[in-house]
Design a protein around this motif. Structure first.
Motif, PDB file in Angstrom:
ATOM      1  N   LEU A  84       5.913  21.217  -5.605  1.00  0.00           N
ATOM      2  CA  LEU A  84       6.078  19.812  -5.969  1.00  0.00           C
ATOM      3  C   LEU A  84       6.088  19.615  -7.475  1.00  0.00           C
ATOM      4  CD1 LEU A  84       3.761  18.128  -3.310  1.00  0.00           C
ATOM      5  CD2 LEU A  84       6.255  18.273  -3.333  1.00  0.00           C
ATOM      6  N   GLU A  85       5.666  20.620  -8.222  1.00  0.00           N
ATOM      7  CA  GLU A  85       5.721  20.516  -9.682  1.00  0.00           C
ATOM      8  C   GLU A  85       7.084  20.927 -10.221  1.00  0.00           C
ATOM      9  OE1 GLU A  85       5.201  20.834 -13.857  1.00  0.00           O
ATOM     10  OE2 GLU A  85       5.913  22.435 -12.545  1.00  0.00           O
ATOM     11  N   LEU A  86       7.719  21.855  -9.536  1.00  0.00           N
ATOM     12  CA  LEU A  86       9.022  22.332  -9.986  1.00  0.00           C
ATOM     13  C   LEU A  86      10.083  21.270  -9.743  1.00  0.00           C
ATOM     14  CD1 LEU A  86       8.903  25.979  -8.580  1.00  0.00           C
ATOM     15  CD2 LEU A  86       8.464  25.248 -10.924  1.00  0.00           C
ATOM     16  N   GLY A  87      10.991  21.137 -10.676  1.00  0.00           N
ATOM     17  CA  GLY A  87      12.059  20.168 -10.498  1.00  0.00           C
ATOM     18  C   GLY A  87      13.021  20.553  -9.391  1.00  0.00           C
ATOM     19  N   GLN A  88      13.317  21.849  -9.284  1.00  0.00           N
ATOM     20  CA  GLN A  88      14.259  22.352  -8.281  1.00  0.00           C
ATOM     21  C   GLN A  88      13.636  23.568  -7.594  1.00  0.00           C
ATOM     22  OE1 GLN A  88      17.130  21.058  -7.395  1.00  0.00           O
ATOM     23  NE2 GLN A  88      17.321  19.478  -8.972  1.00  0.00           N
ATOM     24  N   PRO A  89      12.689  23.361  -6.670  1.00  0.00           N
ATOM     25  CA  PRO A  89      11.993  24.505  -6.057  1.00  0.00           C
ATOM     26  C   PRO A  89      12.916  25.432  -5.281  1.00  0.00           C
ATOM     27  CG  PRO A  89      11.490  22.445  -4.910  1.00  0.00           C
ATOM     28  CD  PRO A  89      12.200  22.078  -6.174  1.00  0.00           C
ATOM     29  N   LEU A  90      14.046  24.911  -4.767  1.00  0.00           N
ATOM     30  CA  LEU A  90      14.956  25.767  -4.007  1.00  0.00           C
ATOM     31  C   LEU A  90      15.602  26.841  -4.881  1.00  0.00           C
ATOM     32  CD1 LEU A  90      16.711  23.168  -1.654  1.00  0.00           C
ATOM     33  CD2 LEU A  90      14.812  24.707  -1.136  1.00  0.00           C
ATOM     34  N   ARG A  91      15.571  26.619  -6.185  1.00  0.00           N
ATOM     35  CA  ARG A  91      16.149  27.612  -7.083  1.00  0.00           C
ATOM     36  C   ARG A  91      15.292  28.866  -7.205  1.00  0.00           C
ATOM     37  NH1 ARG A  91      18.466  23.829 -12.069  1.00  0.00           N
ATOM     38  NH2 ARG A  91      20.081  22.747 -10.825  1.00  0.00           N
ATOM     39  N   MET A  92      14.129  28.863  -6.554  1.00  0.00           N
ATOM     40  CA  MET A  92      13.311  30.078  -6.545  1.00  0.00           C
ATOM     41  C   MET A  92      14.036  31.225  -5.844  1.00  0.00           C
ATOM     42  SD  MET A  92       9.333  28.901  -6.068  1.00  0.00           S
ATOM     43  CE  MET A  92       9.576  27.902  -4.598  1.00  0.00           C
ATOM     44  N   ILE A  93      15.096  30.893  -5.107  1.00  0.00           N
ATOM     45  CA  ILE A  93      15.884  31.937  -4.455  1.00  0.00           C
ATOM     46  C   ILE A  93      16.471  32.898  -5.479  1.00  0.00           C
ATOM     47  CG2 ILE A  93      18.018  30.594  -4.470  1.00  0.00           C
ATOM     48  CD1 ILE A  93      16.818  33.025  -1.723  1.00  0.00           C
ATOM     49  N   TYR A  94      16.677  32.401  -6.720  1.00  0.00           N
ATOM     50  CA  TYR A  94      17.227  33.271  -7.766  1.00  0.00           C
ATOM     51  C   TYR A  94      16.246  34.361  -8.157  1.00  0.00           C
ATOM     52  CZ  TYR A  94      21.126  30.050  -8.312  1.00  0.00           C
ATOM     53  OH  TYR A  94      22.251  29.294  -8.083  1.00  0.00           O
ATOM     54  N   ASN A  95      14.985  34.208  -7.815  1.00  0.00           N
ATOM     55  CA  ASN A  95      14.017  35.277  -8.038  1.00  0.00           C
ATOM     56  C   ASN A  95      14.403  36.532  -7.264  1.00  0.00           C
ATOM     57  OD1 ASN A  95      11.224  35.867  -9.202  1.00  0.00           O
ATOM     58  ND2 ASN A  95      10.958  36.503  -7.080  1.00  0.00           N
ATOM     59  N   ILE A  96      15.144  36.331  -6.160  1.00  0.00           N
ATOM     60  CA  ILE A  96      15.571  37.452  -5.320  1.00  0.00           C
ATOM     61  C   ILE A  96      16.969  37.917  -5.689  1.00  0.00           C
ATOM     62  CG2 ILE A  96      16.053  38.179  -2.948  1.00  0.00           C
ATOM     63  CD1 ILE A  96      13.962  36.160  -2.019  1.00  0.00           C
ATOM     64  N   ILE A  97      17.896  36.957  -5.813  1.00  0.00           N
ATOM     65  CA  ILE A  97      19.308  37.337  -5.990  1.00  0.00           C
ATOM     66  C   ILE A  97      19.676  37.590  -7.447  1.00  0.00           C
ATOM     67  CG2 ILE A  97      19.948  36.072  -3.919  1.00  0.00           C
ATOM     68  CD1 ILE A  97      21.032  33.858  -5.656  1.00  0.00           C
ATOM     69  N   SER A  98      18.833  37.155  -8.390  1.00  0.00           N
ATOM     70  CA  SER A  98      19.130  37.379  -9.800  1.00  0.00           C
ATOM     71  C   SER A  98      17.849  37.721 -10.554  1.00  0.00           C
ATOM     72  CB  SER A  98      19.791  36.130 -10.412  1.00  0.00           C
ATOM     73  OG  SER A  98      20.102  36.358 -11.771  1.00  0.00           O
ATOM     74  N   PRO A  99      17.261  38.870 -10.268  1.00  0.00           N
ATOM     75  CA  PRO A  99      15.970  39.219 -10.871  1.00  0.00           C
ATOM     76  C   PRO A  99      16.071  39.510 -12.368  1.00  0.00           C
ATOM     77  CG  PRO A  99      16.842  41.090  -9.655  1.00  0.00           C
ATOM     78  CD  PRO A  99      17.761  39.933  -9.371  1.00  0.00           C
ATOM     79  N   ASN A 100      15.032  39.143 -13.079  1.00  0.00           N
ATOM     80  CA  ASN A 100      14.910  39.455 -14.503  1.00  0.00           C
ATOM     81  C   ASN A 100      13.668  40.312 -14.683  1.00  0.00           C
ATOM     82  OD1 ASN A 100      14.744  39.618 -17.246  1.00  0.00           O
ATOM     83  ND2 ASN A 100      14.615  37.426 -17.634  1.00  0.00           N
TER      84      ASN A 100
ATOM     85  N   ALA B 185      10.917  39.667 -17.345  1.00  0.00           N
ATOM     86  CA  ALA B 185      10.174  38.408 -17.364  1.00  0.00           C
ATOM     87  C   ALA B 185       8.883  38.529 -16.569  1.00  0.00           C
ATOM     88  CB  ALA B 185      11.041  37.284 -16.797  1.00  0.00           C
ATOM     89  N   PRO B 186       7.723  38.222 -17.165  1.00  0.00           N
ATOM     90  CA  PRO B 186       6.467  38.225 -16.405  1.00  0.00           C
ATOM     91  C   PRO B 186       6.500  37.271 -15.214  1.00  0.00           C
ATOM     92  CG  PRO B 186       6.021  38.144 -18.762  1.00  0.00           C
ATOM     93  CD  PRO B 186       7.502  37.964 -18.600  1.00  0.00           C
ATOM     94  N   LEU B 187       7.212  36.157 -15.342  1.00  0.00           N
ATOM     95  CA  LEU B 187       7.293  35.207 -14.237  1.00  0.00           C
ATOM     96  C   LEU B 187       7.979  35.819 -13.020  1.00  0.00           C
ATOM     97  CD1 LEU B 187       8.094  31.768 -15.920  1.00  0.00           C
ATOM     98  CD2 LEU B 187       6.110  32.322 -14.518  1.00  0.00           C
ATOM     99  N   TRP B 188       8.984  36.680 -13.262  1.00  0.00           N
ATOM    100  CA  TRP B 188       9.653  37.320 -12.121  1.00  0.00           C
ATOM    101  C   TRP B 188       8.677  38.255 -11.409  1.00  0.00           C
ATOM    102  CZ3 TRP B 188      10.545  42.298 -10.518  1.00  0.00           C
ATOM    103  CH2 TRP B 188      11.392  42.433  -9.414  1.00  0.00           C
ATOM    104  N   TRP B 189       7.944  39.040 -12.181  1.00  0.00           N
ATOM    105  CA  TRP B 189       6.980  39.955 -11.578  1.00  0.00           C
ATOM    106  C   TRP B 189       5.886  39.190 -10.844  1.00  0.00           C
ATOM    107  CZ3 TRP B 189       7.803  44.861 -10.774  1.00  0.00           C
ATOM    108  CH2 TRP B 189       8.704  45.533 -11.581  1.00  0.00           C
ATOM    109  N   MET B 190       5.447  38.074 -11.426  1.00  0.00           N
ATOM    110  CA  MET B 190       4.416  37.279 -10.770  1.00  0.00           C
ATOM    111  C   MET B 190       4.907  36.755  -9.432  1.00  0.00           C
ATOM    112  SD  MET B 190       2.509  33.826 -12.155  1.00  0.00           S
ATOM    113  CE  MET B 190       3.918  32.791 -11.705  1.00  0.00           C
ATOM    114  N   GLY B 191       6.127  36.192  -9.397  1.00  0.00           N
ATOM    115  CA  GLY B 191       6.670  35.674  -8.143  1.00  0.00           C
ATOM    116  C   GLY B 191       6.856  36.756  -7.104  1.00  0.00           C
ATOM    117  N   THR B 192       7.338  37.916  -7.539  1.00  0.00           N
ATOM    118  CA  THR B 192       7.549  39.024  -6.611  1.00  0.00           C
ATOM    119  C   THR B 192       6.225  39.543  -6.053  1.00  0.00           C
ATOM    120  OG1 THR B 192       9.550  39.667  -7.829  1.00  0.00           O
ATOM    121  CG2 THR B 192       8.573  41.322  -6.364  1.00  0.00           C
ATOM    122  N   LEU B 193       5.237  39.660  -6.914  1.00  0.00           N
ATOM    123  CA  LEU B 193       3.926  40.140  -6.470  1.00  0.00           C
ATOM    124  C   LEU B 193       3.238  39.137  -5.549  1.00  0.00           C
ATOM    125  CD1 LEU B 193       2.760  41.709  -9.842  1.00  0.00           C
ATOM    126  CD2 LEU B 193       3.175  42.955  -7.716  1.00  0.00           C
ATOM    127  N   TYR B 194       3.490  37.848  -5.777  1.00  0.00           N
ATOM    128  CA  TYR B 194       2.966  36.833  -4.859  1.00  0.00           C
ATOM    129  C   TYR B 194       3.530  37.046  -3.456  1.00  0.00           C
ATOM    130  CZ  TYR B 194       0.137  33.468  -7.474  1.00  0.00           C
ATOM    131  OH  TYR B 194      -0.875  32.840  -8.160  1.00  0.00           O
TER     132      TYR B 194
END
Length: 388
Positions: free
Chosen positions: A109-125, A128-137
């Protein structure tokens, strides 16, 4: 007279009714906040360009830390072989799942476009520490869900492997979360190795506090079994040690920050010590979060359940404010005072959470209470067969 039945288990006690009514009220407030967010979008929040991370970010971190802390407590039996914790494993793991779900709801609910989290899978960086954090979650959530399923199926010989994966991924994900702050050279309040390390200790302390509350609630109307009582006492002793470590670390954080006088970092610390957030720091974070529970537990040795409950509640309140202080104070010192809308007298940027932000946070806690209440009736959280 019974007014609700879940999985054949009736809600007919005064305590159950209070729990349901309180949970319903919290969830209703959260739904009001959600409705306002859906109507106004991010304008419903008081975050702005100078302070983009606010109450919802700190609440997300609080729930995430709570989940990791609970997994750490569960790992004491399955990974480190401490037998007293084996009998509480299922209850602890289910609460770890619930608090993580609450964290995801709040951050979504804080993210403006939460559905864009799909890019964490299809376009990994990978840089970026944020990518590793999301993946580890994702890895962590999978591990603790699998562990709980194995427990409910009675496949205890495999539970240890899932808990081990959850333990390792939980530690790494929160050190990575800390690095999201610690690697920001522009914000000297966050920069450095302190946050990645301290968040893990705070997570473990929060996990111990929640375990004490869960078991105190479970056995408040009946005598606590001997093995569960032993687990609670051991948790209390570990909790005391962790609070002592946090107090020691906090003292030296303050001393080194004041002594160094580094611009930006020193300014942020003074906001806490004698500035607009002094009450948040001294009363809620230091006194309620660390000092009071440490004294109470040290005085009783964790042997008096009612005192341990008071210490646990006090500590969780303080830990919540500690996360809020960590996130917000780092942004109140303007990077460019001439253009960052700094106050002409204090020289600081301002931020106060909106009613919508408060409502969503209350709804997050209501979600935790509701899911735990349902889980405690759908599943037998007391049954824990011996390991094979």
């Amino acid at each position: 007279m019974n007014f609700l039945t879940i999985n054949g288990k009736m809600i007919n006690s005064r305590g159950d009714r209070i729990w349901v009514i309180t949970t319903g009220l919290f969830c209703l407030i959260g739904l009001i906040g959600l409705t306002n967010f859906l109507i106004q979008g991010h304008d419903a929040y008081n975050v702005h360009r100078q302070v983009p991370w606010g109450l919802l970010i700190s609440t997300y971190i609080f729930f995430g830390l709570s989940s990791t802390g609970l997994c750490l407590v569960a790992s004491l039996s399955r990974v480190f072989g401490l037998e007293p914790f084996e009998v509480i494993g299922k209850r602890v793991i289910v609460m770890a799942i619930i608090t993580l779900v609450a964290a995801f709801v709040v951050i979504g609910l804080e993210l403006g476009q939460p559905l864009r989290m799909i890019y964490n899978i299809i376009s990994p960086n990978l840089a970026a520490p944020l990518w590793w954090m999301g993946t580890l979650y994702g890895l962590y959530l999978t591990a603790i869900v699998v562990a709980f399923i194995l427990m409910t199926k009675g496949l205890h010989r495999y539970v240890g492997y899932a808990i081990l994966v959850g333990f390792v991924s939980g530690i790494v994900k929160h050190s990575t979360l800390g690095s999201v702050f610690g690697l920001l050279d522009a914000r000297l309040w966050w920069q450095g190795p302190f946050i990645p390390i301290s968040t893990i200790v705070a997570a473990a302390a929060g996990g111990c506090a929640i375990v004490i509350l869960l078991l105190a609630h479970r056995y408040y109307r009946e005598k606590m079994p001997r093995d569960v009582d032993q687990a609670v006492r051991t948790t209390g002793r570990i909790f005391t040690i962790l609070l002592g470590i946090l107090l020691f670390a906090e003292f030296w954080k303050v001393m080194t920050t004041i002594y160094g006088g580094i611009p930006g970092k020193h300014d942020a610390m003074m906001i806490l010590l004698n500035g607009p957030m002094a009450l948040h720091y001294w009363f809620f974070a230091v006194f309620l979060g660390l000092l009071l529970p440490f004294i109470l537990l040290l005085a009783t040795g964790g042997k008096r359940l009612e005192i341990s409950v008071v210490a646990a509640i006090s500590s969780l309140i303080g830990l919540f404010f500690m996360r809020y202080n960590m996130v917000v104070v780092g942004q109140l010192v303007p990077l460019r005072p001439d253009v960052d809308r700094a106050h002409p007298i204090t020289g600081l940027v301002s931020y106060n959470p909106s009613a919508t932000e408060f409502a969503i946070v209350i709804g997050g806690f209501g979600l935790c209470l509701a899911l735990y209440f349902v889980a405690s009736r759908v599943f037998n959280l007391d049954a824990e067969a011996a390991r094979h």
